[in-house]
Scaffold this active site. Structure first.
Site, mmCIF file in Angstrom:
data_model
loop_
_atom_site.group_PDB
_atom_site.id
_atom_site.type_symbol
_atom_site.label_atom_id
_atom_site.label_comp_id
_atom_site.label_asym_id
_atom_site.label_seq_id
_atom_site.Cartn_x
_atom_site.Cartn_y
_atom_site.Cartn_z
ATOM 1 N N SER A 143 0.865 -1.177 0.000
ATOM 2 C CA SER A 143 0.000 0.000 0.000
ATOM 3 C C SER A 143 0.901 1.226 0.000
ATOM 4 O O SER A 143 2.050 1.154 0.431
ATOM 5 C CB SER A 143 -0.870 0.005 1.259
ATOM 6 O OG SER A 143 -1.483 1.260 1.448
ATOM 7 N N TYR A 180 -1.795 -0.946 10.770
ATOM 8 C CA TYR A 180 -1.901 -1.213 9.333
ATOM 9 C C TYR A 180 -0.671 -0.667 8.609
ATOM 10 O O TYR A 180 -0.046 -1.357 7.804
ATOM 11 C CB TYR A 180 -3.179 -0.591 8.770
ATOM 12 C CG TYR A 180 -3.309 -0.764 7.276
ATOM 13 C CD1 TYR A 180 -3.646 -2.004 6.737
ATOM 14 C CD2 TYR A 180 -3.075 0.293 6.412
ATOM 15 C CE1 TYR A 180 -3.752 -2.178 5.362
ATOM 16 C CE2 TYR A 180 -3.187 0.125 5.033
ATOM 17 C CZ TYR A 180 -3.521 -1.101 4.522
ATOM 18 O OH TYR A 180 -3.620 -1.281 3.158
#
Length: 191
Positions: free
Chosen positions: A52, A65
């Site tokens: 990401s 995350y």
């Protein structure tokens, strides 16, 4: 596979953080360990890990995350030293928001609740994330085409950041001093 929860570092149960690492990092590493011997025996292959843009820049209320995505980026970059000399190419795709069910799971995560000083921050951060997914999110085919291009390239780059806004935001995050970048993100989130 990937999983992401949102919430304050202070309030997220470590069991949820461990679960996120199990899915996002250790699951990916286990697959790599299973395929590398076959690729090494053939003297070639491609591994494409999907991380990401959060593996490059941080966002509020997503400490764990972001940590998992930083781990995937670092794991991939380090593995490239080992694998490239064996004829195995490795690349990491670092997308921004993709229009999938992923964002729906953020609402259902057990850590998606906040108390005390984090209530307003979580609400505003979630609104910013919803806006990003609705306005900037791209169809999964964009990432699929990126992966296809990597697989057809005999010597792909290590990092692929898509779409354009993700490239822009990562560049800004890398150029600005960390304090200024945090102020910019906080301003965007209305914090």
């Amino acid at each position: 596979a990937g999983w992401g929860g949102v919430g304050a570092l202070e309030e997220m149960p470590l069991s949820e953080a461990r679960r996120m690492f199990e899915v996002n990092v250790f699951g990916l590493a286990e697959v790599m360990q299973q395929v590398i011997p076959h690729m090494r025996a053939r003297g070639c292959g491609h591994i494409v890990n999907v991380a990401s843009m959060a593996g490059r820049i941080a966002f509020p209320m997503s400490s764990w995350y972001v940590a998992t995505k930083h781990a995937v980026v670092g794991l991939s970059a380090s593995a490239a030293f080992e694998l490239n000399q064996l004829g195995i190419q490795i690349a990491v795709v670092e997308p921004g928001a993709i229009l999938t069910e992923f964002s729906d799971g953020l609402d259902a995560s057990p850590d998606a609740k906040a108390s005390g000083p984090y209530v307003v921050m979580l609400a505003r951060t979630r609104k910013m994330a919803d806006d990003i997914y609705q306005k900037s999110g791209v169809q999964p085919v964009v990432i699929a085409e990126c992966i296809e291009a990597i697989l057809n390239d005999p010597q792909p780059r290590l990092h692929y950041i898509e779409p354009f806004y993700a490239k822009r935001d990562v560049l800004i995050g890398n150029l600005l001093p960390a304090r200024w970048f945090r102020k910019l993100v906080n301003w965007q989130a209305g914090l």
